[in-house]
Design an enzyme around this catalytic site. Structure first.
Site, PDB file in Angstrom:
ATOM      1  CE1 TYR A  87      54.934  -1.635  91.500  1.00  0.00           C
ATOM      2  CE2 TYR A  87      54.987  -2.142  89.155  1.00  0.00           C
ATOM      3  CZ  TYR A  87      54.320  -2.141  90.365  1.00  0.00           C
ATOM      4  OH  TYR A  87      53.049  -2.645  90.456  1.00  0.00           O
ATOM      5  CG  HIS A 108      50.200  -5.838  97.811  1.00  0.00           C
ATOM      6  ND1 HIS A 108      50.698  -5.299  98.979  1.00  0.00           N
ATOM      7  CD2 HIS A 108      49.002  -6.391  98.128  1.00  0.00           C
ATOM      8  CE1 HIS A 108      49.846  -5.537  99.961  1.00  0.00           C
ATOM      9  NE2 HIS A 108      48.811  -6.186  99.475  1.00  0.00           N
ATOM     10  CE1 TYR A 119      54.625  -6.702  95.344  1.00  0.00           C
ATOM     11  CE2 TYR A 119      53.819  -4.868  94.004  1.00  0.00           C
ATOM     12  CZ  TYR A 119      53.803  -6.213  94.333  1.00  0.00           C
ATOM     13  OH  TYR A 119      52.978  -7.068  93.656  1.00  0.00           O
ATOM     14  CE1 TYR A 127      50.168  -2.869  88.486  1.00  0.00           C
ATOM     15  CE2 TYR A 127      48.912  -4.713  87.615  1.00  0.00           C
ATOM     16  CZ  TYR A 127      49.093  -3.730  88.570  1.00  0.00           C
ATOM     17  OH  TYR A 127      48.194  -3.624  89.610  1.00  0.00           O
ATOM     18  CG  HIS A 169      48.459  -1.502  84.200  1.00  0.00           C
ATOM     19  ND1 HIS A 169      49.766  -1.327  83.806  1.00  0.00           N
ATOM     20  CD2 HIS A 169      47.685  -1.346  83.082  1.00  0.00           C
ATOM     21  CE1 HIS A 169      49.803  -1.104  82.504  1.00  0.00           C
ATOM     22  NE2 HIS A 169      48.559  -1.106  82.041  1.00  0.00           N
TER      23      HIS A 169
END
Length: 404
Positions: free
Chosen positions: A351, A339, A291, A381, A343
């Site tokens: 992440y 990206h 990302y 998220y 979700h």
């Protein structure tokens, strides 16, 4: 039990604690033969001790010995030497010299222990740094010579390689905490600088080989491991250091990452818009996507409308990574694909941080479990990770509706 005063000579009170482990050096653990600056101090900053039992001592340079002594009142048996600086040695002595098991405890919280012979550290020694990381290797005449391994404070391997006279030498391998490794012959300073250094992605199937400066990629080509043999793809794409800024996401936005390309792909998702999917069966706990993005401050992101924050993700307390609208489509930007992950509150990925050879420190996507080929990758998220939950005013409406 007796106490005697022992003269010492401090060459360097500081133990070098470089953030870059490639430049780490250790105290020298041996005895010098007089009150002088030992020649070895020109090789490595550290401690250099000598013992003498002269009747005329400079008390500003004395250490206190507590322990057993022989008939000449020299340390003999178990005892402790304590220096004015707060450094001390605990272990066994034989007629004034360190002999057998012993350990230096330094005032900064670090320590160096092992087996001493004729006042010098011989054989396996372990140096524990003040942050809890440690180094273990073979000592000859008080200096590291031979295979050395280094670990972080969680016990993860961070380095393997050879030392010669307390300096890294020859072929060495550095392991980062995210799964990547850096391998090559170190220079005279013990760092990975040269034209044939290789960065290996997690799993060591793909790498980038070429010119590195102190472990940082300058320019390289793809390397692929096939049948346990390294095959260099010299005619392929050229990869260069390409850290994003506030205004530029990448100097080469259409150059895909070779590792990510083997792990994932983008297609229309049943969840929403585009999604990220597994190109192959993926193992648990493996970084599989990156990302990257432009770098903004939290203040810049917080001051604008939420409609502009579809692709923002916090990197640290100062920096937010963002994919600008002009780069949201893979036709305009495909250097990284993280990206595109959708979700889910039952995500199969998370992440994580990653120190990328091309992009520098960025975010990544790490699997939480095994994922089958063509399965969609999802992440949580985490808009509600600050304890505000459903009433988090900084979460988009679609996210808050899913929390209900």
């Amino acid at each position: 039990m007796y106490s005697v005063r022992v003269a010492y000579s401090e060459v360097d009170k500081g133990v070098e604690k470089a953030a870059d482990r490639s430049s780490r050096t250790l105290p020298i653990a041996h005895t010098c033969d007089g009150p002088r600056v030992c020649a070895c101090s020109t090789k490595t900053p550290g401690f250099c001790f000598y013992l003498t039992f002269s009747a005329a001592l400079d008390h500003s340079e004395t250490a206190i010995y507590s322990g057993s002594v022989d008939g000449s009142e020299k340390p003999h048996g178990r005892g402790t030497l304590t220096w004015k600086s707060g450094d001390r040695f605990e272990g066994r002595f034989k007629h004034g010299e360190k002999e057998g098991k012993g350990c230096f405890y330094f005032s900064d919280g670090s320590s160096l222990g092992g087996t001493f012979s004729a006042d010098e550290l011989f054989g396996k020694g372990i140096y524990v740094f003040d942050d809890g990381s440690w180094q273990e290797g073979q000592y000859v005449h008080g200096e590291l010579n031979g295979l050395v391994k280094e670990f972080d404070n969680l016990g993860n391997l961070t380095f393997t390689g050879n030392y010669v006279e307390n300096c890294r030498h020859g072929l060495c391998t550095f392991y980062d905490p995210y799964g990547g490794t850096l391998n090559g012959v170190v220079d005279e300073e013990g760092s990975l600088t040269g034209d044939s250094i290789t960065y290996w992605y997690p799993g060591c199937e793909l790498g980038i080989r070429g010119k590195f400066l102190e472990g940082i990629l300058d320019r390289g080509f793809l390397v692929e491991m096939k049948d346990k043999q390294e095959e260099e793809e010299k005619k392929g794409d050229v990869f260069e250091r390409d850290v994003s800024t506030k205004d530029c996401i990448s100097a080469n936005p259409l150059l895909p990452d070779p590792y990510e390309t083997k792990m994932v792909y983008v297609k229309v998702s049943p969840i929403a818009g585009d999604g990220l999917f597994a190109r192959r069966d993926l193992p648990e706990d493996r970084v599989v996507s990156f990302y990257n993005g432009i770098r903004l401050t939290h203040q810049e992101v917080d001051s604008r409308d939420w409609s502009q924050n579809d692709y923002t993700i916090s990197l640290d307390s100062e920096t937010v990574i963002d994919i600008p609208p002009s780069c949201s489509d893979v036709a305009a930007y495909c250097a990284s694909l993280g990206h595109k992950a959708n979700h889910s509150f039952e995500a199969n990925c998370k992440y994580d941080l990653f120190d990328h050879p091309r992009f520098g420190l960025i975010k990544s996507i790490r699997t939480l479990k095994r994922i089958r080929r063509d399965e969609e990758l999802t992440v949580e998220y985490g808009y509600d990770h600050h304890g505000l939950g459903k009433n988090n005013a900084d979460a988009p409406h679609w996210y808050k509706s899913q929390l209900k």
